[in-house]
Write a protein that holds these residues in place. Structure first.
Motif, mmCIF file in Angstrom:
data_model
loop_
_atom_site.group_PDB
_atom_site.id
_atom_site.type_symbol
_atom_site.label_atom_id
_atom_site.label_comp_id
_atom_site.label_asym_id
_atom_site.label_seq_id
_atom_site.Cartn_x
_atom_site.Cartn_y
_atom_site.Cartn_z
ATOM 1 N N GLY A 198 0.793 -1.317 -0.273
ATOM 2 C CA GLY A 198 -0.118 -0.144 -0.433
ATOM 3 C C GLY A 198 0.323 1.101 -0.190
ATOM 4 O O GLY A 198 0.969 2.247 -0.945
ATOM 5 N N PHE A 199 1.401 1.337 0.664
ATOM 6 C CA PHE A 199 2.641 2.414 0.762
ATOM 7 C C PHE A 199 3.693 2.736 -0.441
ATOM 8 O O PHE A 199 3.125 4.103 -1.110
ATOM 9 C CB PHE A 199 4.192 2.321 1.862
ATOM 10 N N GLU A 233 -7.918 11.840 1.372
ATOM 11 C CA GLU A 233 -8.060 10.457 2.548
ATOM 12 C C GLU A 233 -9.555 9.999 2.119
ATOM 13 O O GLU A 233 -10.386 11.576 2.738
ATOM 14 C CB GLU A 233 -6.996 10.026 3.748
ATOM 15 N N HIS A 247 -8.645 3.332 4.698
ATOM 16 C CA HIS A 247 -9.519 3.041 5.750
ATOM 17 C C HIS A 247 -10.612 3.763 4.871
ATOM 18 O O HIS A 247 -11.703 2.221 6.002
ATOM 19 C CB HIS A 247 -8.945 3.884 6.957
ATOM 20 N N THR A 280 -4.146 -3.684 2.668
ATOM 21 C CA THR A 280 -4.397 -4.316 3.656
ATOM 22 C C THR A 280 -5.242 -4.924 4.829
ATOM 23 O O THR A 280 -5.279 -5.244 5.578
ATOM 24 C CB THR A 280 -3.478 -3.777 4.032
ATOM 25 N N LYS A 281 -6.327 -3.316 4.654
ATOM 26 C CA LYS A 281 -7.425 -3.469 5.733
ATOM 27 C C LYS A 281 -8.564 -3.778 5.835
ATOM 28 O O LYS A 281 -8.538 -5.261 6.170
ATOM 29 C CB LYS A 281 -7.377 -1.394 5.878
ATOM 30 N N ASP A 316 -7.458 8.843 -1.850
ATOM 31 C CA ASP A 316 -6.967 7.177 -0.953
ATOM 32 C C ASP A 316 -7.638 6.812 -0.267
ATOM 33 O O ASP A 316 -8.433 7.560 1.189
ATOM 34 C CB ASP A 316 -5.462 7.648 -0.126
ATOM 35 N N THR A 349 -5.966 0.173 -0.207
ATOM 36 C CA THR A 349 -4.680 -0.479 0.428
ATOM 37 C C THR A 349 -5.895 -1.784 0.627
ATOM 38 O O THR A 349 -7.198 -1.666 0.568
ATOM 39 C CB THR A 349 -3.776 0.155 1.459
HETATM 40 C C1 LIG Z 1 -4.052 6.663 4.124
HETATM 41 C C2 LIG Z 1 -2.770 5.140 3.909
HETATM 42 N N1 LIG Z 1 -2.317 5.179 2.624
HETATM 43 C C3 LIG Z 1 -2.054 4.450 2.711
HETATM 44 C C4 LIG Z 1 -1.068 3.601 3.392
HETATM 45 C C5 LIG Z 1 -0.425 2.266 3.435
HETATM 46 O O1 LIG Z 1 -0.339 1.217 3.136
HETATM 47 P P1 LIG Z 1 -0.277 0.157 3.504
HETATM 48 O O2 LIG Z 1 0.252 -0.515 4.832
HETATM 49 O O3 LIG Z 1 -0.912 -1.261 2.679
HETATM 50 O O4 LIG Z 1 0.989 -0.199 3.030
HETATM 51 C C6 LIG Z 1 -1.716 4.102 4.584
HETATM 52 C C7 LIG Z 1 -1.538 2.501 6.119
HETATM 53 O O5 LIG Z 1 -2.433 3.013 7.034
HETATM 54 C C8 LIG Z 1 -2.938 4.868 4.709
HETATM 55 O O6 LIG Z 1 -3.377 4.914 6.029
#
Ligand SMILES: Cc1ncc(COP(=O)(O)O)c(C=O)c1O
Length: 534
Positions: free
Chosen positions: A173-174, A250, A282, A313-314, A279, A311
């Motif tokens: 995600g990052f 976001e 969340h 991941t969540k 973005d 992302t």
């Molecule tokens: C707004 C936002 N973008 C990107 C990311 C990065 O995602 P990842 O943790 O999946 O690498 C996060 C992580 O919490 C986030 O809060």
């Protein structure tokens, strides 16, 4: 927004002052009598110091004191419960020793919004099957031989779910943000960024070489002011028009629990013609009747947003990120994105987890389960938020946000809150400066569809007791949690008083500090979350 009494802010500043003064005194003597401990901060044998003494001060003298509250090691699935690996420290959190035991705690700290962080159930079964068929790795980048049928399938699924022509998945995600911004914009372009945007957005924007302007968090008026100024002035020195202006926000802010004002932004977009990047790390899966994020929540057509990032991941219990947009944008991204050209392609098991959870959310797979998860999350988020407000806590964020920050303010209350919760076998995340402004340290609860009402009642009970011990029930009532409206007073009237911020006598009647008894909070919560929270 609610504020604590002035004396509390004053003691918060005083606490930092005392910590800083003590830190300097300890450093002064430490550098004289324990030189070894400061080796990394001093030039040695002609080599420069590894760390800057000044930059390191906050970590060394403030964060280190409460370091046992952060980065707690865990084992097993971070689902409804999370198992902590117990540890102790004999040297004030500089080193930790494992005790050999574990503690199972109620998990209020993971971004497991829809409860898909599971080691059993339909997603886990599908993933197991994929591992048997595909193995664990693709062993290549997308640009070489790393695009499998799973990648294509998942990208199509995401595009369809989001409501965009095309989508692309990334392994991180990052990394999605960090590599997408440089691929989409560059020198001569401008990024307008909400001041509280995530580090990945800020990092990507800086890497792109574009100019960056910020506006106040979620403040549409300030955004319009910035837009008028940058558009009228153009690029610095030459005053040429910007090649492109990209507004980055976001969907749901992970430290504040606030939702972006998408309707307001979309109307500005029509007026000022900038590109919009949202973005949804969340918000995807966590917001909207169908879990499709902020557009779904506000009933806005996704075509109004140029780029929807998220992302995996969540809400999806997987890994990685995606970008969805028009085919032309995604094609460009595929060709110019260094992260996916040179980095490893997402792993097959992860792709299957994404596909299976997406199909469950949209009702294609295990019909009814996705809807139930969405409803549970929506109920849990509102129930816990309302309960905390009624108990008297200052809670930030949107009423429907599954991220619920409870304000602690004073730095010493962070470890105190975290330890008290741990004593009651509840894991919480505490957050302070620099992730928040200096004075607004907080505990942040992440609600999940995996939580039951009993779990939330247990948490409310713990918060009630800990809140009394730590004296953190400061809510004035202006931000909700109040008693039911007296007869003859409508929600519109209250809205108007809040707007003018001078309710006078009438306001005093309405905005009494809520300090409900726990029994009443639990008794009335289920009914009251169905109507607009107050
Ligand atoms: C707004 C936002 N973008 C990107 C990311 C990065 O995602 P990842 O943790 O999946 O690498 C996060 C992580 O919490 C986030 O809060």
């Amino acid at each position: 927004m609610d504020e604590p009494p002035y004396y509390y802010l004053l003691t918060t500043y005083l606490s930092y002052l005392i910590l800083i003064v003590f830190g300097h005194v300890r450093d002064f003597f430490g550098k004289k009598f324990h030189k070894r401990d400061y080796r990394h901060l001093q030039a040695n044998d002609g080599y420069a110091a590894l760390n800057s003494d000044f930059d390191n001060f906050y970590i060394r003298r403030l964060k280190m004191r409460i370091n046992d509250c952060f980065a707690r090691p865990i084992t097993g699935v971070p689902g409804r419960y999370i198992t902590l690996i117990d540890r102790t420290s004999d040297d004030h959190n500089l080193h930790f020793k494992f005790t050999g035991t574990t503690t199972e705690t109620l998990n209020m700290s993971s971004y497991n919004y829809l409860g898909f962080a599971q080691s059993e159930g339909p997603c886990a079964d599908a993933v197991e099957d994929t591992v048997k068929r595909y193995g664990l790795t693709i062993a290549s980048s997308r640009g070489d031989v790393g695009t499998s049928d799973l990648h294509v399938e998942v990208e199509q699924l995401i595009a369809r779910f989001i409501g965009k022509e095309s989508a692309m998945v990334f392994s991180m995600g990052f990394g999605t943000n960090a590599s997408a911004f440089p691929a989409l914009i560059g020198k001569g372009c401008l990024v307008i960024s909400d001041e509280l945007n995530h580090a990945s957005i800020r990092f990507g924007a800086r890497l792109s070489g574009a100019m960056i302007e910020m506006f106040k968090h979620n403040d549409i008026k300030d955004l319009e002011r910035v837009l008028r100024s940058v558009i009228s002035q153009g690029q610095p020195r030459t005053h040429r028009p910007w090649k492109r202006i990209l507004l980055a926000v976001e969907g749901l802010y992970s430290m504040e629990g606030t939702m972006c004002n998408l309707p307001g932004i979309v109307s500005l977009k029509k007026k000022y013609k900038f590109h919009l990047f949202v973005d949804e790390a969340h918000s995807i899966g966590a917001l909207g009747p169908k879990g499709k994020g902020v557009c779904d929540y506000f009933g806005i057509n996704p075509s109004e947003v140029d780029i929807l990032m998220g992302t995996l991941t969540k809400s999806f219990g997987a890994n990685g990120g995606y970008i969805a947009g028009d085919k032309a944008i995604i094609d460009k991204l595929r060709l110019t994105n260094a992260g996916s050209i040179y980095g490893e392609a997402p792993a097959p098991a992860v792709l299957t987890q994404i596909a299976a959870s997406l199909r469950i959310i949209s009702g294609e797979f295990v019909p009814g389960q996705g809807e139930e998860r969405l409803q549970r999350l929506a109920f849990n988020s509102r129930y816990l938020r309302l309960g905390l407000k009624r108990l008297g806590f200052i809670v930030y964020g949107h009423d429907d946000s599954p991220i619920i920050p409870v304000l602690l303010y004073n730095p010493a209350k962070m470890p105190a809150f975290s330890h008290e919760m741990l004593k009651r076998k509840i894991s919480v995340v505490v957050v302070g400066y620099p992730a928040t402004p200096l004075v607004s340290s907080r505990a942040r609860f992440c609600v999940s569809a995996a939580h039951t009402k009993d779990d939330l009642d247990r948490l409310l009970d713990a918060c009630d007791k800990v809140g009394d011990v730590l004296q953190i029930k400061f809510s004035s009532g202006i931000a909700g949690g109040a008693e039911p409206l007296p007869e003859g007073v409508t929600a519109e009237m209250v809205k108007e008083w809040k707007r003018t911020e001078k309710g006078g006598m009438q306001g005093d009647v309405i905005f009494q500090p809520p300090r409900w008894k726990l029994e009443d909070v639990l008794k009335k919560g289920v009914q009251d979350v169905k109507v607009p929270l107050r």
